[in-house]
Design a protein around this motif. Structure first.
Motif, short mmCIF file in Angstrom:
data_model
loop_
_atom_site.label_atom_id
_atom_site.label_comp_id
_atom_site.label_asym_id
_atom_site.label_seq_id
_atom_site.Cartn_x
_atom_site.Cartn_y
_atom_site.Cartn_z
N VAL B 79 0.82 -1.21 0.00
CA VAL B 79 0.00 0.00 0.00
C VAL B 79 0.85 1.26 0.00
O VAL B 79 2.04 1.23 0.29
CB VAL B 79 -0.94 0.05 1.23
N LEU B 80 0.18 2.35 -0.34
CA LEU B 80 0.76 3.68 -0.20
C LEU B 80 -0.02 4.36 0.92
O LEU B 80 -1.25 4.28 0.96
CB LEU B 80 0.58 4.49 -1.48
N ILE B 81 0.70 5.01 1.80
CA ILE B 81 0.02 5.69 2.90
C ILE B 81 0.09 7.18 2.64
O ILE B 81 1.16 7.75 2.47
CB ILE B 81 0.68 5.38 4.25
N LYS B 82 -1.07 7.78 2.61
CA LYS B 82 -1.13 9.23 2.46
C LYS B 82 -1.05 9.84 3.85
O LYS B 82 -1.87 9.53 4.71
CB LYS B 82 -2.44 9.61 1.79
N THR B 83 -0.06 10.67 4.07
CA THR B 83 0.02 11.31 5.38
C THR B 83 -0.10 12.81 5.21
O THR B 83 0.34 13.38 4.22
CB THR B 83 1.35 11.01 6.10
N ILE B 91 -5.28 5.01 3.08
CA ILE B 91 -4.51 3.90 2.54
C ILE B 91 -4.89 3.72 1.08
O ILE B 91 -6.07 3.63 0.75
CB ILE B 91 -4.80 2.61 3.34
N GLU B 92 -3.89 3.71 0.24
CA GLU B 92 -4.17 3.47 -1.17
C GLU B 92 -3.30 2.33 -1.65
O GLU B 92 -2.24 2.05 -1.09
CB GLU B 92 -3.86 4.74 -1.98
N SER B 93 -3.76 1.66 -2.70
CA SER B 93 -2.99 0.52 -3.15
C SER B 93 -1.73 0.99 -3.88
O SER B 93 -1.73 2.02 -4.55
CB SER B 93 -3.82 -0.38 -4.05
N ASN B 94 -0.67 0.23 -3.72
CA ASN B 94 0.60 0.56 -4.36
C ASN B 94 0.61 -0.08 -5.74
O ASN B 94 0.93 -1.26 -5.89
CB ASN B 94 1.75 0.02 -3.50
N MET B 95 0.23 0.69 -6.73
CA MET B 95 0.03 0.11 -8.05
C MET B 95 1.35 -0.25 -8.74
O MET B 95 1.35 -0.90 -9.77
CB MET B 95 -0.78 1.06 -8.94
N MET B 96 2.47 0.18 -8.15
CA MET B 96 3.75 -0.19 -8.73
C MET B 96 4.01 -1.68 -8.57
O MET B 96 4.68 -2.31 -9.38
CB MET B 96 4.87 0.60 -8.05
N SER B 97 3.49 -2.22 -7.51
CA SER B 97 3.67 -3.64 -7.25
C SER B 97 2.79 -4.44 -8.20
O SER B 97 1.70 -4.02 -8.57
CB SER B 97 3.29 -3.93 -5.80
N LYS B 98 3.31 -5.62 -8.59
CA LYS B 98 2.54 -6.41 -9.55
C LYS B 98 1.44 -7.21 -8.86
O LYS B 98 0.38 -7.41 -9.39
CB LYS B 98 3.50 -7.37 -10.27
N TYR B 99 1.77 -7.69 -7.69
CA TYR B 99 0.81 -8.52 -6.97
C TYR B 99 0.54 -7.91 -5.60
O TYR B 99 1.29 -7.05 -5.14
CB TYR B 99 1.35 -9.94 -6.80
#
Lengths: 452, 1023, 171
Positions: B79-83, B91-99
């Motif tokens: 995930v990506l955390i918006k602070t 919390i947002e998904s980390n789209m850089m990751s494939k899975y």
């Protein structure tokens, strides 16, 4: 001078001018009876209950009512429209019947107008307290503000309501008051109590009954009647716009304006019957409010009730004939007749369509007790008409996912009882302090009767 | 003093004696007025601490994003955390990751558990607040003693896919002999793991690439739910794009699951029958004949598709194994032999051994990490008694739970957002967990404790040494006194006693072992990305033997009377880890639409047999009877019962994760603890006896009418694939037209006046693909988080006063339609007897509904104070400050998306959720205002997000690219069902969506001209 | 010395009053004022009262002012380029929405202002002193007021008596 047509029966029998004066003075000069006090105390308690419920609402939030996300209006606007409708009879009796030169109106117009004023006060309460933030209610008026461009939205039927109700209230009030001035002067001249003399002296605006004043009085009455007549029709038309201009099926109906006006007169006259039925007995006005009055009012109830019935039928047929599946659940549809609110539907049908049909029988129409009972049923029926229009239509709207039901809370009921209480408090006070019959005007028709 | 007093007196007298000129008077007046006014302007005191030295990267008002991994023992996601100003708010998904890059409702909501006011704020021993040093001293003494005495030190943990922690425990066990890690998952994946071990030779969860196939047959496997930790939603939705290659989905199940709701064909059968069908299918595929029609149909479909099909199954180890064998048999392209999932490690055998050890008193110390066995393992043997007897029991938990009362030492751990860590969720992926906020409380990571206890073992008897130690309870790398030279010397990890905190340990471990596997060489880059991909693959061979197969096939449960119970996990609560999360408790179940509760689901026919009813009260709210059930001799009383269309006859369902006795929010829900029945980690229980009892249960349901009442081709439109492929739009997505003097014109072309200009600037539209929407509710939670939507509690939901800006309507199909009923000559009002009730095994359509942002909005016209008006960018905007709360707009909204603040939901004791305490309020998005009571609120199309994008582009002096605009829901949607974009941008995706044949606008015949469009759902019926 | 005598004649019936006035008119006695408890039709003709103000026309003008105010308010406030429900911003195009309010303001202005005008014309205001010489004139008696500067008023009194007055008083 009026020339009484010989065919018509006398309205008021064997009363002299002085009798009339004394009869009007009687409740003001004497002490209140036991019955009055009991009624007054009950009304005060009801009012206090209403006030407590209103305070509770304002402190806690509208959530204390039974509303929900789909049914955002229920008892509040139902009561509002109901009271406004009741208010219509008074203005109608005094203004429209004046224009039609219906003299029988004279013994009841004062009380009917008082009823109007008090009913409009109750009605006006609801748009304010039904707001989420009633302390900001003044924002609906076009008051200049520091932002310059921040104005109310003149497209909104609610804003039209604001203007219509305030105009209606103010015009009804002055119309009523102008009529009251000569009668206040009469009380001022004939009361023995110096304090009362002083008070009525202030209220009578120095009226002396000069020929020219009477001349202008008649003219202004006619002008105001002329203004009130379109006003009275416009007010309930505009109230009906709250629904008719919306997009909700069952609300969006072109028949609403005339049908609402007819319904208002229907319920208004029923309320006049209800109130005068009591006042007649309590204040001993039997000789002024005669069976002729009751019958005349019953006929108006029949006519307007007929219009209302016709409107119901046409609404029912329209929803069925249109084949519009959304209309299958409007307040007058088979969906409503069999759905979760079927009881409300049938209360409406029984009270507003079936029971008033009894008035076709002359015996019933000319019977005080029967008229009184029927008028109460009509009042209930007309309340349910508004309830059904609002709640039934909202409860089954376009997307079935948001369908809900409705149940009032004690606060809903408490506020409604409170307004009835306040209405009666005002009315009971009025009955003891105001000239309950427009004696000055009534004297104009007394003469011809007596001389015959 | 006296002098000055006199002076003043003199001045005063002279002042009064002198003749004051007009000018003086005005001067004095002016001053006093100003002074009085100023003193009246004293504002309320707000506690705030300014930055003494502003951190370089933190700019007030500008969010910072950090990559990390969400892992709470049950869910796992990159995930990506918006602070904002140093606190995580989204919390947002980390789209850089494939899975592992798709958030779910639970993952989105897990943010709030960081700000849970009930978290343990300090360490405790025997309910006495102590310092960490006290804990260390107390624990090490006892650990030492226990390990020397030969008793076991058990670390009981939920699945722990962390390579570094495993290594650390390994190191730890070298110091404290007899240390053992026991994995205990409340919701066990052991049967899947064991089956895979036996069939594929690796104890992991198989990885399915369902984007490669054309038929998915699921035997009771809720693969869109919690069947597998793998996120299948996205592949599922992409593979089901309407077209010739659209994947077909057959679901055979007993409960109505999320997967079943999305299936093209759903067959509802009892669990025992499902097993029979699966075995029959296996036989048919092996060339045998079968009398079973369903099995024949399924088998022939599988045969047709061959390796383009996949069979998924759930229920028991045997069933699962059989499905794997079938997949091997048909050489399914979906089953990957190279990649496996490691995020679940449940092991029932080892856990049972541990229980045995506990019984016989072999266990000396128990370290509970992220588990709550008293709640989730309520066995007959009464864990409580054994736990009390332990020499040492340490709870590594964030808050008190059911197990806590038996524990002596509380070593509170930080939330995952405050922690360091790593995970290895599947082959070829390693992810990192980094703190995004300083520890809120006096907590210490589990790993830190282990390191300290490991390192301090020798020094503990010598208190003098303690003072030399650096602060132990911090994660802050700034405190790191680590000498890089130590690492380069090449110490083995377990000997590295110089590393005194977990950050260094982790970094060291990664630099040594993990980074070398990928082409990323810097730990900081890995940390920045939050994950690394490696090229690892598995090369296993399948080696199951015939005997094993026979044992599966012959193990058929015969002749079952009574009911069969299938336990399941809900989309919102899952295994119950986050039961204290108000967002999740309130999130209505996608299928039943009930929140704050669990219940026994039963089919209508069975309910009628037992005399059980669900009924609506006058407010529409649903009530139900209670039942008692007897499972395996265990009686559970007063379970609310819910009649679920689609529930297989003879079966009932019950969800896990409810019935907590600790936690303010968790106890606000009145659920039943289904773990009582979860005996031997079996999902399916036979011979369940159900008896109706007294009492009425009150459900809080958000949707009271379950069918579309014959409006099926108006509201959530659906058609089958054949019709879609072979007929024009007219047939299945007819556009509303108006006949005018110029012929038939679409609605948009007709207006009484010149329409407002919508063609300049940005004009935002949302497009929702009903075919891709699986109803998972992620968008709902994302919307809640982004827009500070309040939680209103069970009673208010029951009163139909939910505050959701975005809801997902769920509609069941009816057996009859207007057409068929008219043919049968049934007319009003009887027609509605058929249309108001769902059919027995209904097809489900999901429809997310938010504000439709109508260009001709009915709500705007009716507001008396113009509090709602139309924005230039297509939004229907709400001016909260101006709203007086007449609620006319909500009445006049045909979509019923406006939500009224019936009460103050902030700082109100009646709504004792996160907005009622200072800590919980930290989750609020500072970009979105908190609404006061008495005002209307609704979806704003996340105007704060679009405005931010516009401003950013303006600053950078560039044109905004397509895809930059987002709303919380469109960003969170795991299947990409929600598109958001600018229709005045000709190249935008949304513009293409609008041209799609399937596109329609909801209730557009009302003339509202919505800016939200929907796309017809397509069902692949394989006709 | 110039003396102004006020003579009151009291009648107990409106018909008698009208006859009496006619009688007095024949005798060329000018009547200063008549006090009655209720409006008597035809009195104004007999007394040939002239309106110095036309209330009906005035009411119309007030109404017209109200209409203009209504138009101006709606035009001025809604002139702002705000998109409300996609309705046109041009006042004229959106006029149907404003008609109810313009109508109500018209009635409001007309009715209220005409009342104020009426009060001013008749000098009616709170606390104003009443000028009717006999309280019975608000009950059932009718009174004629004659003002004369003749010293010999006996003649007048007899004429009044003949006209049907039941009581005559001189001030």
């Amino acid at each position: 001078m009026y020339n009484e047509s010989s065919i018509r029966n006398q309205l008021i029998v064997s009363k002299t001018y002085n009798n009339l004066t004394q009869d009007i003075l009687h409740p003001i000069e004497t002490k209140s009876g036991k019955l009055w006090w009991i009624a007054f105390i009950i009304a005060i308690i009801a009012t206090l209950l209403g006030i407590a419920c209103i305070i509770y609402t304002i402190i806690t939030g509208i959530g204390v009512w039974g509303l929900n996300r789909t049914i955002n209006w229920a008892w509040d606007i139902t009561n509002f429209v109901w009271w406004i409708g009741i208010g219509h009879a008074g203005t109608l009796i005094s203004a429209v019947l004046l224009l039609f030169r219906q003299k029988w109106r004279l013994s009841i117009n004062r009380s009917a107008e008082a009823m109007t004023i008090f009913a409009v006060i109750q009605a006006g309460l609801f748009p304010i307290i039904h707001m989420g933030r009633p302390w900001d209610a003044y924002w609906v008026f076009p008051i200049p503000n520091q932002l310059g461009t921040l104005w109310p939205n003149f497209n909104s039927p609610l804003l039209w309501d604001v203007f219509a109700i305030s105009t209606y209230f103010s015009v009804s009030l002055i119309f009523w008051f102008i009529g009251l001035i000569p009668d206040f002067a009469m009380i001022r001249d004939h009361t023995k109590n110096p304090i009362k003399k002083k008070i009525y002296g202030i209220l009578s605006f120095g009226w002396s009954g000069k020929a020219k004043h009477w001349y202008m009085f008649e003219e202004i009455s006619l002008i105001l009647a002329g203004l009130c007549t379109p006003l009275v029709f416009s007010v309930h038309t505009i109230v009906s716009f709250d629904f008719a201009t919306s997009i909700i099926k069952g609300w969006h109906s072109t028949i609403f304006p005339p049908y609402f006006v007819a319904g208002a007169i229907f319920s208004g006259f029923a309320m006049v019957q209800t109130i005068l039925g009591v006042a007649r007995k309590v204040l001993h006005l039997e000789s002024y409010i005669t069976i002729k009055h009751i019958e005349n009012m019953n006929i108006i109830i029949m006519v307007t009730g007929g219009i209302v019935t016709l409107a119901y039928i046409s609404e029912f047929i329209m929803s069925w004939y249109s084949g519009n599946i959304f209309e299958d659940f409007t307040y007058l549809s088979s969906g409503a007749a069999t759905g979760p609110f079927s009881w409300a539907f049938w209360v409406l049908i029984i009270c507003n369509i079936l029971i008033p049909q009894l008035l076709w029988f002359k015996k019933i129409r000319k019977n005080f007790l029967w008229s009184y009972v029927i008028s109460i049923f009509i009042n209930i029926g007309m309340w349910f008409e508004r309830f059904n229009i609002i709640v039934l239509n909202l409860s089954h709207d376009y997307l079935p996912s948001s369908w809900t039901g409705f149940l009032p809370t004690f606060v809903d009921i408490g506020i409604f009882i409170g307004t009835i209480g306040l209405f009666f408090v005002l009315y009971l006070l009025y009955a003891r302090t105001f000239p309950i019959i427009a004696q000055a005007e009534l004297k104009t028709i007394l003469k011809s009767n007596v001389s015959k | 003093m006296n002098k000055s007093k006199d002076e003043f007196k003199n001045q005063l007298s002279s002042f009064f004696n002198q003749k004051i000129s007009r000018r003086d008077f005005l001067k004095i007046m002016g001053f006093t007025t100003a002074a009085v006014t100023l003193s009246a302007c004293k504002g309320p005191v707000i506690r705030s601490i300014p930055y003494v030295i502003k951190p370089e990267r933190i700019i007030p008002g500008i969010p910072t994003y950090y990559a990390t991994t969400m892992f709470d023992g049950f869910d796992l996601c990159s995930v990506l955390i918006k602070t904002r100003e140093g606190r995580p708010i989204k919390i947002e998904s980390n789209m850089m990751s494939k899975y592992f890059n798709i958030t779910s409702a639970r993952i989105q909501a897990s943010l709030l558990s960081l700000y849970d006011d009930e978290r343990l704020k300090d360490p405790y021993i025997n309910n006495k607040k102590v310092s960490w040093n006290d804990i260390d001293e107390y624990v090490i003494k006892r650990l030492k003693y226990i390990s020397q005495n030969g008793k076991k030190i058990i670390i009981l943990s939920s699945s722990l896919p962390s390579p570094s922690t495993k290594q650390l425990i390994n190191d730890f066990s070298k110091v404290y002999k007899n240390t053992q890690l026991v994995i205990y998952d409340a919701f066990s994946y052991s049967s899947i793991l064991d089956a895979t071990k036996e069939i594929l030779g690796i104890r992991a969860i198989p990885f399915y690439e369902i984007n490669k196939i054309k038929l998915i047959v699921s035997f009771d496997a809720d693969f869109l739910g919690d069947w597998s930790p793998q996120n299948m939603q996205k592949d599922y939705a992409t593979n089901r794009k309407p077209g010739i290659n659209m994947m077909r989905h057959i679901q055979i199940e007993s409960n109505m699951s999320l997967s079943g709701a999305n299936a093209d064909t759903r067959i509802s059968l009892k669990p025992s029958e499902i097993k029979k069908i699966l075995i029959e299918v296996f036989h048919i595929l092996n060339g045998k004949n079968s009398q079973n029609k369903i099995a024949n149909n399924i088998a022939s479909e599988i045969k047709n598709k061959g390796s383009d099909a996949v069979v998924l199954a759930d229920g028991s180890k045997e069933i699962y194994a059989l499905s794997l064998i079938i997949n091997l048999k048909i050489k399914s392209k979906a089953l990957s032999y190279k990649k496996f999932l490691f995020s679940k490690e449940s092991n029932n055998i080892i856990f049972n051994q541990f229980i045995n050890d506990l019984k016989i008193g072999n266990v000396g110390a128990l370290l509970l990490y992220n588990v709550n066995p008293v709640y989730s393992f309520p066995s007959i043997l009464k864990l409580e008694n054994y736990l009390k007897k332990l020499d040492l029991s340490i709870s590594f938990a964030m808050k008190e739970d059911e197990t806590s009362k038996l524990i002596k030492v509380f070593a509170p751990i930080p939330h995952w957002l405050e922690s360091w860590g790593d995970t290895h969720p599947m082959t070829g992926i390693y992810t990192l967990i980094q703190p995004t906020i300083q520890s809120l409380f006096n907590t210490r990571q589990f790993q830190n404790s282990l390191i300290i206890w490991k390192n301090k073992i020798h020094s503990i008897n010598n208190p003098a040494n303690n003072t030399n130690n650096p602060a132990n309870n911090t994660n802050n790398p700034a405190n790191n006194t680590n000498n890089p030279a130590d690492i380069s010397v090449g110490y083995k990890y377990y000997n590295n006693n110089y590393i005194n905190n977990y950050y260094d340990y982790l970094r060291n471990f990664w630099e040594k072992n993990i980074l070398s596997k990928s082409n990323i060489k810097s730990f900081n880059i890995a940390l920045f990305n939050g994950f690394i991909h490696t090229n690892e693959i598995h090369t296993n061979k399948c080696y199951y033997n015939k005997n094993y197969l026979n044992s599966i096939i012959n193990n058929i449960d015969n002749n079952i009377d009574n009911f069969e119970l299938r336990l399941y996990t809900k989309t919102s609560i899952g295994d119950g880890t986050q039961a204290n999360n108000p967002w999740l408790q309130e999130l209505p179940d996608p299928i039943t639409r009930i929140s704050w509760d669990n219940y026994l689901t039963i089919s209508l026919k069975d309910a009628q047999k037992l005399g059980i009813k669900n009924w609506n009260t006058a407010t529409g709210a649903i009530n139900s009877n209670y039942v008692d059930i007897i499972v395996n001799g265990l009686k559970i009383i007063n379970i609310p019962i819910f009649i679920q269309p689609g529930q297989a006859e003879g079966s009932v369902g019950l969800s896990l994760g409810y019935g907590h006795t600790k936690g303010k929010v968790a106890t606000h829900s009145s659920g039943i603890n289904a773990y009582l029945i979860y005996k031997n980690f079996n999902l399916i229980h036979y011979n369940v006896i159900i008896k109706k009892t007294e009492g009425i249960h009150e459900f809080a349901s958000i949707q009271l009418q379950n069918t579309m009442v014959g409006r099926d081709d108006i509201i959530a439109k659906e058609t089958d694939l054949n019709t879609f492929l072979n007929f024009t739009k007219e047939k299945w997505n007819k556009e509303e037209k108006i006949t005018s003097s110029k012929g038939e014109l679409p609605l948009e072309k007709i207006s009484l006046w010149k329409e407002n200009d919508n063609n300049t600037g940005h004009h935002f539209n949302i497009s929702i693909d009903l075919n891709a929407c699986i109803g998972c509710g992620t968008c709902v939670i994302a919307c809640n988080v982004e827009n500070n939507v309040p939680v209103v509690g069970k009673n208010e939901i029951r009163n139909s006063r939910d505050m959701y800006w975005l809801r997902i309507d769920r509609y069941y199909s009816t057996k009859e339609s207007f057409k068929t009923l008219h043919k049968k000559n049934i007319s009003e009002p009887k027609i509605y007897n058929y249309l108001l009730k769902p059919e027995n095994n209904p097809k489900i359509r999901f429809q997310p509904i938010m504000c439709q942002h109508c260009n001709n909005a009915p709500c705007e016209t009716v507001c008396p104070v113009a509090a709602t008006s139309h924005g230039k960018q297509g939004q229907n905007m709400m001016t909260y400050n101006r709203c007086v709360g007449t609620r006319y707009c909500a009445n006049n909204c045909p979509y019923k998306v406006r939500r009224f603040n019936w009460f103050n939901y902030v700082e109100n004791k009646k709504f004792d959720f996160h907005m009622n305490n200072d800590l919980g309020k930290m989750v609020l998005n500072p970009d979105v205002v908190i609404r006061t009571r008495g005002v209307m609120e609704k979806c704003s199309m996340c105007i704060q997000m679009t405005q931010e994008t516009i401003l950013k582009a303006k600053k950078e002096n560039r044109i905004i690219k397509d895809g930059e605009f987002n709303t919380a829901c469109s960003k969170a949607c795991p299947t990409g069902a929600i598109y958001f974009g600018d229709i005045n941008d000709d190249k935008s995706e949304i513009k293409q969506q609008l041209k799609n044949n399937r596109t329609y606008k909801l209730l557009d015949f009302l003339g509202t001209r919505p800016n939200v469009t929907y796309q017809v759902k397509i069902r692949n019926l394989n006709k | 010395m110039y003396q102004n005598n006020i003579i009151y004649g009291l009648y107990d019936d409106d018909n008698m009053l009208l006859q009496g006035i006619n009688y007095l008119k024949k005798k060329k006695i000018s009547i200063y004022e008549v006090y009655t408890p209720f409006p008597i039709h035809g009195l104004n003709e007999i007394l040939s009262l002239k309106k110095n103000i036309n209330l009906s026309k005035l009411a119309f003008i007030y109404g017209l002012i109200g209409t203009i105010i209504g138009c101006l308010i709606t035009w001025y406030t809604m002139n702002y380029q705000q998109n409300i429900g996609g309705k046109p911003n041009l006042w004229f195009l959106n006029l149907p929405s404003y008609i109810p309010i313009i109508f109500e303001i018209t009635i409001f202005c007309s009715a209220n202002f005409i009342c104020i005008t009426y009060f001013i014309c008749c000098k009616l205001f709170p606390c104003a002193k009443n000028t009717n010489p006999d309280p019975r004139t608000t009950d059932d008696k009718f009174m004629i007021e004659i003002r004369t500067n003749k010293t010999n008023i006996e003649e007048l009194i007899t004429v009044l008596k003949n006209s049907g007055a039941i009581e005559i008083s001189v001030k």
